[in-house]
Design a protein around this motif. Sequence first.
Motif, short mmCIF file in Angstrom:
data_model
loop_
_atom_site.label_atom_id
_atom_site.label_comp_id
_atom_site.label_asym_id
_atom_site.label_seq_id
_atom_site.Cartn_x
_atom_site.Cartn_y
_atom_site.Cartn_z
N SER A 38 26.70 -18.75 50.31
CA SER A 38 25.88 -19.17 51.44
C SER A 38 24.43 -19.45 51.02
O SER A 38 23.50 -18.90 51.61
CB SER A 38 25.92 -18.12 52.54
OG SER A 38 25.43 -16.89 52.04
N PRO A 39 24.20 -20.29 50.03
CA PRO A 39 22.82 -20.55 49.61
C PRO A 39 21.97 -21.14 50.73
O PRO A 39 20.76 -20.98 50.74
CB PRO A 39 22.97 -21.53 48.44
CG PRO A 39 24.30 -22.14 48.61
CD PRO A 39 25.16 -21.09 49.28
N GLU A 40 22.62 -21.78 51.69
CA GLU A 40 21.86 -22.38 52.80
C GLU A 40 21.19 -21.33 53.67
O GLU A 40 20.26 -21.65 54.42
CB GLU A 40 22.75 -23.29 53.65
CG GLU A 40 23.74 -22.55 54.52
CD GLU A 40 25.00 -22.04 53.80
OE1 GLU A 40 25.80 -21.37 54.48
OE2 GLU A 40 25.17 -22.30 52.61
N LEU A 41 21.61 -20.08 53.58
CA LEU A 41 21.00 -19.01 54.36
C LEU A 41 19.86 -18.30 53.63
O LEU A 41 19.14 -17.52 54.21
CB LEU A 41 22.06 -17.97 54.75
CG LEU A 41 23.19 -18.44 55.65
CD1 LEU A 41 24.20 -17.33 55.87
CD2 LEU A 41 22.64 -18.94 56.97
N ASN A 42 19.72 -18.57 52.35
CA ASN A 42 18.75 -17.86 51.53
C ASN A 42 17.36 -18.52 51.64
O ASN A 42 17.20 -19.66 51.23
CB ASN A 42 19.22 -17.86 50.08
CG ASN A 42 18.40 -16.94 49.20
OD1 ASN A 42 17.27 -16.60 49.52
ND2 ASN A 42 18.97 -16.54 48.09
N PRO A 43 16.37 -17.83 52.16
CA PRO A 43 15.03 -18.41 52.32
C PRO A 43 14.38 -18.82 51.00
O PRO A 43 13.43 -19.58 50.99
CB PRO A 43 14.22 -17.30 52.98
CG PRO A 43 15.21 -16.33 53.50
CD PRO A 43 16.46 -16.47 52.68
N ASP A 44 14.88 -18.32 49.88
CA ASP A 44 14.32 -18.65 48.58
C ASP A 44 14.85 -19.98 48.04
O ASP A 44 14.25 -20.57 47.15
CB ASP A 44 14.64 -17.52 47.61
CG ASP A 44 13.71 -17.48 46.42
OD1 ASP A 44 12.50 -17.64 46.60
OD2 ASP A 44 14.21 -17.28 45.30
N GLU A 45 15.96 -20.47 48.57
CA GLU A 45 16.56 -21.71 48.06
C GLU A 45 15.66 -22.95 48.21
O GLU A 45 15.64 -23.78 47.32
CB GLU A 45 17.93 -21.95 48.68
CG GLU A 45 19.00 -21.00 48.18
CD GLU A 45 19.25 -21.07 46.67
OE1 GLU A 45 19.11 -22.17 46.07
OE2 GLU A 45 19.57 -20.03 46.09
N PRO A 46 14.91 -23.10 49.32
CA PRO A 46 13.99 -24.26 49.37
C PRO A 46 12.95 -24.23 48.26
O PRO A 46 12.54 -25.28 47.77
CB PRO A 46 13.35 -24.13 50.76
CG PRO A 46 14.37 -23.41 51.58
CD PRO A 46 14.99 -22.42 50.62
N LEU A 47 12.51 -23.04 47.84
CA LEU A 47 11.59 -22.96 46.70
C LEU A 47 12.29 -23.44 45.44
O LEU A 47 11.72 -24.18 44.64
CB LEU A 47 11.06 -21.53 46.52
CG LEU A 47 10.25 -21.30 45.24
CD1 LEU A 47 8.97 -22.13 45.24
CD2 LEU A 47 9.94 -19.83 45.07
N ASN A 48 13.54 -23.02 45.24
CA ASN A 48 14.28 -23.45 44.06
C ASN A 48 14.40 -24.98 44.03
O ASN A 48 14.22 -25.61 42.99
CB ASN A 48 15.68 -22.82 44.03
CG ASN A 48 15.63 -21.33 43.84
OD1 ASN A 48 14.65 -20.78 43.35
ND2 ASN A 48 16.69 -20.65 44.25
N ALA A 49 14.69 -25.58 45.18
CA ALA A 49 14.80 -27.04 45.26
C ALA A 49 13.45 -27.70 44.97
O ALA A 49 13.39 -28.71 44.25
CB ALA A 49 15.31 -27.45 46.64
N ASP A 50 12.37 -27.13 45.49
CA ASP A 50 11.02 -27.64 45.25
C ASP A 50 10.70 -27.58 43.75
O ASP A 50 10.17 -28.54 43.17
CB ASP A 50 10.03 -26.80 46.07
CG ASP A 50 8.62 -27.37 46.12
OD1 ASP A 50 8.42 -28.55 45.78
OD2 ASP A 50 7.72 -26.61 46.55
N LEU A 51 11.03 -26.48 43.12
CA LEU A 51 10.80 -26.30 41.69
C LEU A 51 11.56 -27.37 40.90
O LEU A 51 11.01 -28.03 40.03
CB LEU A 51 11.25 -24.90 41.27
CG LEU A 51 11.24 -24.59 39.78
CD1 LEU A 51 9.82 -24.51 39.26
CD2 LEU A 51 11.97 -23.29 39.52
N LYS A 52 12.83 -27.57 41.24
CA LYS A 52 13.65 -28.56 40.51
C LYS A 52 13.12 -29.98 40.71
O LYS A 52 13.22 -30.80 39.79
CB LYS A 52 15.10 -28.45 40.95
CG LYS A 52 15.77 -27.19 40.46
CD LYS A 52 17.16 -27.04 41.02
CE LYS A 52 17.73 -25.69 40.65
NZ LYS A 52 19.04 -25.46 41.26
N ARG A 53 12.56 -30.27 41.87
CA ARG A 53 11.99 -31.60 42.12
C ARG A 53 10.69 -31.83 41.36
O ARG A 53 10.36 -32.95 41.00
CB ARG A 53 11.70 -31.79 43.62
CG ARG A 53 12.87 -32.22 44.45
CD ARG A 53 12.43 -32.65 45.85
NE ARG A 53 11.60 -31.68 46.56
CZ ARG A 53 12.05 -30.66 47.29
NH1 ARG A 53 13.36 -30.48 47.43
NH2 ARG A 53 11.23 -29.83 47.89
#
Length: 134
Positions: free
Chosen positions: A74-89
């Motif tokens: 359930s990565p979509e529930l993890n508040p830290d995942e948008p940061l991970n996506a931002d980092l990868k971008r």
Amino acid sequence: MSAVASRGALWFTVFTERFTATVFSAFLDRVARQAGRKVHVAADRHPVHRGKAVRAWLETNADRVELHLMPGYSPELNPDEPLNADLKRNVNASRAHNVDRLARETRRFLRRRQRQPHIVRGYFRAPHVRYATM
């Protein structure tokens, strides 16, 4: 590894060795110390997060840290995942020609985000992570 708070705080550590209970416990200890109050950490179900050594550390530090394991897959529930996506971008791994340079670029990006709490707060605006602001 990182942790975000709905008020815009960001904590992180960049490591190049194996992810172990010692690495995770040291990170939790630092987050709790810097937050200055009890922290609630939402984490995925990585084996280290569920291991005996981490559970023992959490029992000893129950007044400082409480770990909440997310449902499986359930990565979509993890508040830290948008940061991970931002980092990868924003961190171009192909330009980092070795592990040390990639670690340095990652630290640089995360330090910049620490000085941008308005962006960190924005990670919590997605409908699927709004529960974390309650």
